[in-house]
Design a protein around this motif. Structure first.
Motif, PDB file in Angstrom:
ATOM      1  N   LEU A  40      78.939 -13.141 104.899  1.00 26.27           N
ATOM      2  CA  LEU A  40      78.770 -13.946 106.102  1.00 26.27           C
ATOM      3  C   LEU A  40      79.752 -13.519 107.190  1.00 26.27           C
ATOM      4  O   LEU A  40      79.377 -13.362 108.359  1.00 26.27           O
ATOM      5  CB  LEU A  40      78.929 -15.435 105.795  1.00 26.27           C
ATOM      6  N   VAL A  41      81.007 -13.301 106.827  1.00 27.91           N
ATOM      7  CA  VAL A  41      82.001 -12.839 107.806  1.00 27.91           C
ATOM      8  C   VAL A  41      81.568 -11.491 108.375  1.00 27.91           C
ATOM      9  O   VAL A  41      81.622 -11.270 109.590  1.00 27.91           O
ATOM     10  CB  VAL A  41      83.410 -12.769 107.173  1.00 27.91           C
ATOM     11  N   ALA A  42      81.103 -10.590 107.517  1.00 25.74           N
ATOM     12  CA  ALA A  42      80.641  -9.276 107.981  1.00 25.74           C
ATOM     13  C   ALA A  42      79.460  -9.430 108.931  1.00 25.74           C
ATOM     14  O   ALA A  42      79.386  -8.745 109.955  1.00 25.74           O
ATOM     15  CB  ALA A  42      80.268  -8.396 106.792  1.00 25.74           C
ATOM     16  N   HIS A  43      78.556 -10.336 108.616  1.00 25.19           N
ATOM     17  CA  HIS A  43      77.382 -10.559 109.464  1.00 25.19           C
ATOM     18  C   HIS A  43      77.796 -11.042 110.860  1.00 25.19           C
ATOM     19  O   HIS A  43      77.303 -10.533 111.872  1.00 25.19           O
ATOM     20  CB  HIS A  43      76.453 -11.576 108.798  1.00 25.19           C
ATOM     21  N   VAL A  44      78.686 -12.003 110.914  1.00 24.94           N
ATOM     22  CA  VAL A  44      79.153 -12.514 112.210  1.00 24.94           C
ATOM     23  C   VAL A  44      79.869 -11.394 112.970  1.00 24.94           C
ATOM     24  O   VAL A  44      79.639 -11.193 114.172  1.00 24.94           O
ATOM     25  CB  VAL A  44      80.071 -13.747 112.034  1.00 24.94           C
ATOM     26  N   LEU A  45      80.705 -10.639 112.271  1.00 27.79           N
ATOM     27  CA  LEU A  45      81.447  -9.548 112.911  1.00 27.79           C
ATOM     28  C   LEU A  45      80.498  -8.489 113.469  1.00 27.79           C
ATOM     29  O   LEU A  45      80.648  -8.050 114.612  1.00 27.79           O
ATOM     30  CB  LEU A  45      82.425  -8.929 111.911  1.00 27.79           C
ATOM     31  N   VAL A  46      79.513  -8.080 112.680  1.00 25.16           N
ATOM     32  CA  VAL A  46      78.556  -7.063 113.134  1.00 25.16           C
ATOM     33  C   VAL A  46      77.788  -7.569 114.356  1.00 25.16           C
ATOM     34  O   VAL A  46      77.568  -6.828 115.315  1.00 25.16           O
ATOM     35  CB  VAL A  46      77.605  -6.649 111.991  1.00 25.16           C
ATOM     36  N   ALA A  54      84.155  -0.908 106.868  1.00 23.37           N
ATOM     37  CA  ALA A  54      82.907  -0.510 106.210  1.00 23.37           C
ATOM     38  C   ALA A  54      81.823  -0.093 107.205  1.00 23.37           C
ATOM     39  O   ALA A  54      80.750   0.359 106.786  1.00 23.37           O
ATOM     40  CB  ALA A  54      82.393  -1.658 105.341  1.00 23.37           C
ATOM     41  N   LEU A  55      82.083  -0.232 108.506  1.00 19.44           N
ATOM     42  CA  LEU A  55      81.089   0.201 109.490  1.00 19.44           C
ATOM     43  C   LEU A  55      80.842   1.692 109.347  1.00 19.44           C
ATOM     44  O   LEU A  55      81.771   2.469 109.077  1.00 19.44           O
ATOM     45  CB  LEU A  55      81.567  -0.092 110.917  1.00 19.44           C
ATOM     46  N   PRO A  56      79.601   2.113 109.546  1.00 22.23           N
ATOM     47  CA  PRO A  56      79.311   3.549 109.447  1.00 22.23           C
ATOM     48  C   PRO A  56      79.870   4.306 110.649  1.00 22.23           C
ATOM     49  O   PRO A  56      80.058   3.742 111.728  1.00 22.23           O
ATOM     50  CB  PRO A  56      77.776   3.592 109.437  1.00 22.23           C
ATOM     51  N   GLU A  57      80.156   5.576 110.426  1.00 24.77           N
ATOM     52  CA  GLU A  57      80.480   6.438 111.557  1.00 24.77           C
ATOM     53  C   GLU A  57      79.185   6.622 112.328  1.00 24.77           C
ATOM     54  O   GLU A  57      78.124   6.591 111.733  1.00 24.77           O
ATOM     55  CB  GLU A  57      81.054   7.772 111.082  1.00 24.77           C
ATOM     56  N   ASP A  98      67.180  -3.628 116.301  1.00 33.19           N
ATOM     57  CA  ASP A  98      66.930  -2.596 115.294  1.00 33.19           C
ATOM     58  C   ASP A  98      68.229  -1.914 114.869  1.00 33.19           C
ATOM     59  O   ASP A  98      68.415  -1.599 113.692  1.00 33.19           O
ATOM     60  CB  ASP A  98      65.946  -1.548 115.822  1.00 33.19           C
ATOM     61  N   ASP A  99      69.129  -1.681 115.845  1.00 32.71           N
ATOM     62  CA  ASP A  99      70.431  -1.097 115.513  1.00 32.71           C
ATOM     63  C   ASP A  99      71.203  -2.017 114.576  1.00 32.71           C
ATOM     64  O   ASP A  99      71.799  -1.564 113.592  1.00 32.71           O
ATOM     65  CB  ASP A  99      71.267  -0.856 116.777  1.00 32.71           C
ATOM     66  N   ILE A 100      71.192  -3.308 114.896  1.00 30.94           N
ATOM     67  CA  ILE A 100      71.900  -4.279 114.059  1.00 30.94           C
ATOM     68  C   ILE A 100      71.313  -4.271 112.655  1.00 30.94           C
ATOM     69  O   ILE A 100      72.052  -4.239 111.665  1.00 30.94           O
ATOM     70  CB  ILE A 100      71.830  -5.698 114.658  1.00 30.94           C
ATOM     71  N   ALA A 101      69.994  -4.280 112.555  1.00 32.05           N
ATOM     72  CA  ALA A 101      69.330  -4.321 111.246  1.00 32.05           C
ATOM     73  C   ALA A 101      69.654  -3.084 110.413  1.00 32.05           C
ATOM     74  O   ALA A 101      69.754  -3.165 109.189  1.00 32.05           O
ATOM     75  CB  ALA A 101      67.827  -4.458 111.432  1.00 32.05           C
ATOM     76  N   ALA A 102      69.860  -1.940 111.069  1.00 33.15           N
ATOM     77  CA  ALA A 102      70.192  -0.714 110.330  1.00 33.15           C
ATOM     78  C   ALA A 102      71.600  -0.788 109.743  1.00 33.15           C
ATOM     79  O   ALA A 102      71.879  -0.165 108.720  1.00 33.15           O
ATOM     80  CB  ALA A 102      70.059   0.500 111.257  1.00 33.15           C
ATOM     81  N   ILE A 103      72.482  -1.539 110.371  1.00 26.20           N
ATOM     82  CA  ILE A 103      73.874  -1.636 109.929  1.00 26.20           C
ATOM     83  C   ILE A 103      74.089  -2.852 109.040  1.00 26.20           C
ATOM     84  O   ILE A 103      74.797  -2.805 108.039  1.00 26.20           O
ATOM     85  CB  ILE A 103      74.814  -1.667 111.145  1.00 26.20           C
ATOM     86  N   ASP A 104      73.487  -3.961 109.416  1.00 27.04           N
ATOM     87  CA  ASP A 104      73.670  -5.226 108.703  1.00 27.04           C
ATOM     88  C   ASP A 104      72.378  -5.583 108.001  1.00 27.04           C
ATOM     89  O   ASP A 104      71.424  -6.019 108.622  1.00 27.04           O
ATOM     90  CB  ASP A 104      74.057  -6.330 109.708  1.00 27.04           C
ATOM     91  N   ARG A 105      72.334  -5.401 106.692  1.00 25.18           N
ATOM     92  CA  ARG A 105      71.126  -5.644 105.901  1.00 25.18           C
ATOM     93  C   ARG A 105      70.983  -7.125 105.560  1.00 25.18           C
ATOM     94  O   ARG A 105      70.431  -7.502 104.555  1.00 25.18           O
ATOM     95  CB  ARG A 105      71.149  -4.823 104.615  1.00 25.18           C
ATOM     96  N   TRP A 106      71.485  -7.983 106.425  1.00 30.03           N
ATOM     97  CA  TRP A 106      71.566  -9.439 106.223  1.00 30.03           C
ATOM     98  C   TRP A 106      70.249 -10.051 105.782  1.00 30.03           C
ATOM     99  O   TRP A 106      70.210 -10.916 104.915  1.00 30.03           O
ATOM    100  CB  TRP A 106      72.033 -10.067 107.536  1.00 30.03           C
ATOM    101  N   TRP A 107      69.160  -9.658 106.395  1.00 34.61           N
ATOM    102  CA  TRP A 107      67.883 -10.342 106.177  1.00 34.61           C
ATOM    103  C   TRP A 107      67.130  -9.847 104.956  1.00 34.61           C
ATOM    104  O   TRP A 107      66.084 -10.339 104.648  1.00 34.61           O
ATOM    105  CB  TRP A 107      67.015 -10.226 107.423  1.00 34.61           C
ATOM    106  N   GLU A 108      67.678  -8.849 104.250  1.00 41.03           N
ATOM    107  CA  GLU A 108      66.977  -8.345 103.063  1.00 41.03           C
ATOM    108  C   GLU A 108      67.181  -9.238 101.880  1.00 41.03           C
ATOM    109  O   GLU A 108      68.145  -9.902 101.713  1.00 41.03           O
ATOM    110  CB  GLU A 108      67.469  -6.943 102.735  1.00 41.03           C
TER     111      GLU A 108
END
Length: 136
Positions: free
Chosen positions: A108-114, A26-29, A126-136
């Motif tokens: 949670l698994v996706a968050h740890v992986l990202v 599911a990671l973006p290109e 900022d890069d992490i936040a753009a990919i992992d919307r964890w904190w929203e």
């Protein structure tokens, strides 16, 4: 697999690995392709030598680890002795999942992986936040 809380047995190593592989897909290109070159290993806990090297006394404190040379530091002259690897530690992840009660296990698994891929790719917060919307 989002209904894992109703299971009577905890998810296996293979089930956590499957969630991690789904998250990687599911990671973006342009990250998905290079991420496929990184091995994913799932163990119950970090090995003792890793915990000692990181000066971690409680194995439940480590949910994941990137083991490799970040792309921002790699050289064509590097002779890798093993593939870059992301380790996920099932028991600490499951403990965090149960304690939180506000996130599903795939997220949670996706968050740890990202977070571990951030080390590989050299991402900023900022890069992490753009990919992992964890904190929203």
């Amino acid at each position: 697999m989002t209904e894992l809380r109703v299971l009577t047995t905890p998810p296996s190593l293979d089930e956590i690995a499957a969630l991690a592989h789904e998250a990687r897909e599911a990671l973006p290109e342009p990250f998905r392709g290079p991420a496929l070159a990184v091995a994913i290993r799932v163990e119950d806990f970090a090995p003792e030598d890793i915990l000692a090297e990181m000066e971690i006394d409680d194995p439940f404190e480590l949910t994941g680890l990137y083991d490799g040379i970040p792309l921002t530091e790699k050289s064509v002259m590097d002779q890798p002795d093993r593939p870059d690897t992301i380790w996920l530690f099932r028991r600490p992840i499951l403990d965090e999942w149960v304690e939180r009660e506000d996130v599903d296990l795939p997220a949670l698994v996706a968050h740890v992986l990202v977070h571990e891929f951030a080390h590989h790719f050299g991402w900023s917060d900022d890069d992490i936040a753009a990919i992992d919307r964890w904190w929203e």
